[in-house]
Design a protein around this motif. Structure first.
Motif, mmCIF file in Angstrom:
data_model
loop_
_atom_site.group_PDB
_atom_site.id
_atom_site.type_symbol
_atom_site.label_atom_id
_atom_site.label_comp_id
_atom_site.label_asym_id
_atom_site.label_seq_id
_atom_site.Cartn_x
_atom_site.Cartn_y
_atom_site.Cartn_z
ATOM 1 N N MET A 114 32.348 26.346 36.782
ATOM 2 C CA MET A 114 32.555 27.684 37.341
ATOM 3 C C MET A 114 33.905 27.743 38.026
ATOM 4 S SD MET A 114 29.913 29.679 36.793
ATOM 5 C CE MET A 114 29.990 30.892 38.096
ATOM 6 N N PRO A 115 34.710 28.759 37.743
ATOM 7 C CA PRO A 115 35.999 28.871 38.430
ATOM 8 C C PRO A 115 35.796 29.173 39.916
ATOM 9 C CG PRO A 115 35.535 30.852 37.164
ATOM 10 C CD PRO A 115 34.470 29.859 36.801
ATOM 11 N N ARG A 116 36.764 28.744 40.697
ATOM 12 C CA ARG A 116 36.711 28.993 42.138
ATOM 13 C C ARG A 116 36.873 30.482 42.411
ATOM 14 N NH1 ARG A 116 40.904 26.521 46.600
ATOM 15 N NH2 ARG A 116 42.366 27.719 45.322
ATOM 16 N N THR A 117 36.028 31.040 43.269
ATOM 17 C CA THR A 117 36.130 32.449 43.629
ATOM 18 C C THR A 117 37.147 32.638 44.751
ATOM 19 O OG1 THR A 117 34.415 32.354 45.320
ATOM 20 C CG2 THR A 117 33.701 32.791 43.052
ATOM 21 N N ALA A 118 37.510 33.896 44.970
ATOM 22 C CA ALA A 118 38.419 34.213 46.078
ATOM 23 C C ALA A 118 37.795 33.805 47.407
ATOM 24 C CB ALA A 118 38.755 35.699 46.067
ATOM 25 N N GLY A 119 36.476 33.984 47.538
ATOM 26 C CA GLY A 119 35.806 33.569 48.771
ATOM 27 C C GLY A 119 35.940 32.081 49.000
ATOM 28 N N GLN A 120 35.785 31.289 47.934
ATOM 29 C CA GLN A 120 35.944 29.843 48.073
ATOM 30 C C GLN A 120 37.381 29.466 48.408
ATOM 31 O OE1 GLN A 120 34.313 29.061 44.154
ATOM 32 N NE2 GLN A 120 32.590 27.927 45.048
ATOM 33 N N HIS A 122 43.394 42.296 48.503
ATOM 34 C CA HIS A 122 43.210 43.136 47.316
ATOM 35 C C HIS A 122 43.241 42.337 46.019
ATOM 36 C CE1 HIS A 122 43.407 46.877 49.560
ATOM 37 N NE2 HIS A 122 44.505 46.462 50.160
ATOM 38 N N ASP A 123 43.953 41.223 45.999
ATOM 39 C CA ASP A 123 44.150 40.455 44.772
ATOM 40 C C ASP A 123 43.515 39.076 44.937
ATOM 41 O OD1 ASP A 123 45.024 39.052 42.582
ATOM 42 O OD2 ASP A 123 47.146 39.517 42.832
ATOM 43 N N PRO A 124 42.500 38.749 44.158
ATOM 44 C CA PRO A 124 41.844 37.435 44.331
ATOM 45 C C PRO A 124 42.799 36.262 44.120
ATOM 46 C CG PRO A 124 41.128 38.491 42.296
ATOM 47 C CD PRO A 124 41.876 39.526 43.065
ATOM 48 N N ALA A 125 43.836 36.456 43.326
ATOM 49 C CA ALA A 125 44.794 35.377 43.096
ATOM 50 C C ALA A 125 45.579 35.041 44.362
ATOM 51 C CB ALA A 125 45.756 35.757 41.970
ATOM 52 N N ARG A 126 45.569 35.932 45.353
ATOM 53 C CA ARG A 126 46.328 35.723 46.581
ATOM 54 C C ARG A 126 45.423 35.387 47.766
ATOM 55 N NH1 ARG A 126 50.565 40.549 47.225
ATOM 56 N NH2 ARG A 126 51.169 39.201 48.958
ATOM 57 N N ALA A 127 44.178 35.028 47.490
ATOM 58 C CA ALA A 127 43.225 34.765 48.574
ATOM 59 C C ALA A 127 43.710 33.634 49.474
ATOM 60 C CB ALA A 127 41.852 34.434 47.995
ATOM 61 N N GLY A 128 44.167 32.523 48.873
ATOM 62 C CA GLY A 128 44.660 31.413 49.687
ATOM 63 C C GLY A 128 45.878 31.801 50.496
ATOM 64 N N GLU A 129 46.767 32.583 49.899
ATOM 65 C CA GLU A 129 47.969 33.042 50.606
ATOM 66 C C GLU A 129 47.606 33.907 51.808
ATOM 67 O OE1 GLU A 129 51.445 36.372 49.841
ATOM 68 O OE2 GLU A 129 50.574 35.339 48.104
ATOM 69 N N VAL A 130 46.659 34.820 51.623
ATOM 70 C CA VAL A 130 46.255 35.706 52.713
ATOM 71 C C VAL A 130 45.598 34.913 53.839
ATOM 72 C CG1 VAL A 130 44.634 37.552 53.320
ATOM 73 C CG2 VAL A 130 46.071 37.766 51.290
ATOM 74 N N ALA A 131 44.737 33.952 53.475
ATOM 75 C CA ALA A 131 44.087 33.131 54.501
ATOM 76 C C ALA A 131 45.113 32.291 55.253
ATOM 77 C CB ALA A 131 43.034 32.233 53.867
ATOM 78 N N ALA A 132 46.084 31.728 54.531
ATOM 79 C CA ALA A 132 47.125 30.924 55.180
ATOM 80 C C ALA A 132 47.957 31.769 56.127
ATOM 81 C CB ALA A 132 48.019 30.282 54.123
ATOM 82 N N PRO A 186 37.382 35.442 40.257
ATOM 83 C CA PRO A 186 38.016 34.115 40.203
ATOM 84 C C PRO A 186 39.371 34.120 40.887
ATOM 85 C CG PRO A 186 37.175 34.779 38.039
ATOM 86 C CD PRO A 186 37.113 35.994 38.918
ATOM 87 N N ALA A 187 39.647 33.032 41.587
ATOM 88 C CA ALA A 187 40.973 32.813 42.178
ATOM 89 C C ALA A 187 41.618 31.713 41.354
ATOM 90 C CB ALA A 187 40.851 32.398 43.637
ATOM 91 N N PRO A 188 42.566 32.040 40.500
ATOM 92 C CA PRO A 188 43.107 31.049 39.548
ATOM 93 C C PRO A 188 43.608 29.795 40.242
ATOM 94 C CG PRO A 188 43.915 33.258 39.063
ATOM 95 C CD PRO A 188 43.205 33.346 40.374
#
Length: 559
Positions: free
Chosen positions: A1-7, A132-142, A168-170
């Motif tokens: 399973m790909p990692r989700t934005a929440g993960q 807004h963009d799951p691909a940027r979830a780590g960036e937003v959290a950081a 999914p968060a790529p």
């Protein structure tokens, strides 16, 4: 399973040292809840109310200097978080706030429980944005973590639309690494001029706030190099050892007048990491207009205060102290460079709990009228006999806290957690957060019955998560602070009564140990047992409702 934005959000925060997420669970951030629960390095703490979650996260951030996470769902949960988030903002405490949000497709349509969360928290946060963009979830959290921990710390808020969290968060993209943040210090030429000012000052005094709490050793070196007298700002008594011969007192509500002389007479005042707010400045009357003030803080918003400023220095307190401590100091440097002995002696007399309790006992023996309960100073004196120096003391708001601040002496760093915001309900949840963040350390919460009853249900949380906190409740059946103000203004009171709640029985019903004390002679035996810190315990002390603060009784104000 790909990692989700929440993960991705959870993984990013965990990589930066976050260890606990406090929350009332909600359906709008399910992926985050699941990711925290499954992460081997994290603890998910379910609380009974969002205010308790926020207070616990605030206390952990204040104690450790590292942010914890407070989480809630949409508008209703966010509103309940607000008191704790506001406390973190006023107290400059690092915190990450994650709030579930309606789906992106519903944003702006007045959907169920929708509110613009970054705007909602704007005045009590250091950062706010929506993912807004799951691909940027780590960036937003950081980015939220960095905002919460750099410059003047505080709560950073991220709104999380429910449908974005599940996407999914790529993997494989550029990792957002924390990096190191350089300490901001004064320019060498400025440091040299300020050092020269301190060397030639007649009575130089330092006032230490939250920015100094993480720089204990550096500030001590600075104090001793330039012979500074030291005050601590409101509820920052652990910023400097209270038994040091240069310590002059705590700038709090109703500071004993005899302690303020050195500050009134100071010709140079070094304000380190403090806003010099109305309580610390004693109603904006101190420092005196004649004093030359050097104000040091990372946040430029705190550097505009209504005093004569000789210097405003945007700098980390530790870096500032190190820069000056490396320069020539006062001749005969050390605590004896300026004689602060009379000021320190005045502090010791004013904060002598045993002497004050002895006076109460003597007065009681000569009073033919029936006793009104245990005097608050007797409670603090007994606690001083039983608490170790490294105990973490959290306190709620209320008149009882004046006794705690006056008579508890703090000699170790990171041992006081008190809300500068004056938030009621803080004491017990803060103690739980502190106990989880520092397992093995004794933690005691002090609260009045009014504040305790606001968050007493968090005892269930303490029992469930195994936080062996002691909560001492000063039970006087009144909102004493408000009664005092009303009686002074009108000669009568309104809406200040609290019913005869059996606080100890309430504690037992929630799974904690509970005992009631009505006789001061029982305090030592009860506290000796309660300070084993092997289980959550509540000691409810029936205090005299006529005693408001040191030297003030309600009967002397009511007409």
């Amino acid at each position: 399973m790909p990692r989700t934005a929440g993960q991705a959000i959870v993984d990013t925060l965990a990589s930066r040292g976050v260890r606990r997420f406090y929350t009332v669970p909600g359906e709008s951030f399910l992926e985050v809840l699941d990711a925290v629960e499954q992460h081997p390095d994290l603890q998910l703490v379910s609380t009974r109310h969002e205010s308790g979650a926020a207070f616990m996260a605030e206390a952990e951030g204040k104690l450790t200097g590292r942010p914890a996470v407070a989480m809630a769902t949409r508008s209703v949960g966010a509103a309940n978080l607000m008191v704790g988030v506001g406390t973190a903002f006023e107290d400059a405490t690092p915190m990450v706030v994650l709030c579930g949000q309606v789906e992106q497709s519903a944003l702006g349509r007045a959907a169920f429980q929708e509110v613009d969360l970054p705007a909602f928290f704007a005045q009590v946060s250091v950062h706010g944005e929506t993912l807004h963009d799951p691909a940027r979830a780590g960036e937003v959290a950081a980015r939220a973590h960095r905002a919460a921990t750099t410059a003047r710390p505080g709560p950073a808020v991220v709104a999380l639309p429910a449908d974005v969290l599940a996407r999914p968060a790529p993997d494989g993209g550029p990792e957002v690494v924390p990096g190191r943040v350089a300490a901001v210090g004064p320019e060498p030429a400025d440091a040299a001029e300020i050092a020269a000012l301190l060397r030639t000052a007649r009575r130089p005094v330092a006032v230490l706030g939250s920015g100094a709490q993480g720089a204990w050793d550096d500030v001590l070196a600075l104090v001793e190099r330039f012979g500074l007298g030291v005050y601590t700002a409101f509820r920052r008594q652990d910023a400097f050892s209270n038994d040091h011969p240069a310590y002059l007192g705590h700038l709090t509500l109703r500071t004993a007048p005899e302690l303020l002389g050195p500050l009134r007479d100071a010709d140079v005042v070094l304000a380190l990491g403090t806003r010099l707010g109305d309580t610390t400045s004693q109603g904006f009357t101190l420092p005196a207009p004649s004093a030359r003030v050097v104000h040091v803080d990372l946040d430029p918003r705190t550097l505009t205060v209504p005093v004569h400023l000789a210097w405003t220095v945007r700098a980390d307190v530790g870096a500032f102290a190190r820069a000056l401590a490396g320069l020539p100091g006062r001749d005969g440097a050390g605590p004896g460079a300026v004689d602060w002995s009379s000021g320190h002696a005045a502090y010791l007399r004013s904060s002598d709990a045993e002497a004050a309790a002895a006076e109460v006992r003597a007065a009681r023996q000569h009073d033919a009228s029936p006793g009104g309960g245990v005097h608050p100073v007797e409670v603090v004196a007994a606690l001083e006999r039983h608490l170790p120096a490294d105990a973490v003391v959290t306190n709620d708001a209320g008149n009882f806290s004046v006794f705690a601040h006056r008579y508890r002496r703090f000699t170790r760093p990171r041992t006081q957690l008190g809300p500068v915001s004056g938030a009621m309900g803080y004491g017990l949840p803060a103690a739980i957060g502190a106990s989880l963040a520092a397992p093995g350390r004794p933690v005691v919460a002090l609260a009045g019955d009014g504040g305790f009853l606001m968050t007493a249900v968090e005892l269930e949380t303490a029992v469930r998560v195994g936080a062996p906190v002691l909560c001492v409740v000063f039970v006087n059946g009144s909102y004493g602070t408000i009664a005092m103000h009303q009686a002074r203004r009108f000669g009568r009171t309104a809406a200040t009564g609290i019913g005869p709640v059996d606080v100890a029985a309430l504690a037992r019903s929630l799974g904690a140990d509970g005992v009631t004390v009505t006789d001061p002679g029982d305090l030592d035996d009860v506290l000796a047992a309660a300070t084993r810190f092997d289980a959550p315990r509540v000691v409810a002390v029936r205090t005299d409702p006529d005693v408001l603060v040191p030297g003030v009784r309600l009967s002397g104000l009511v007409r």
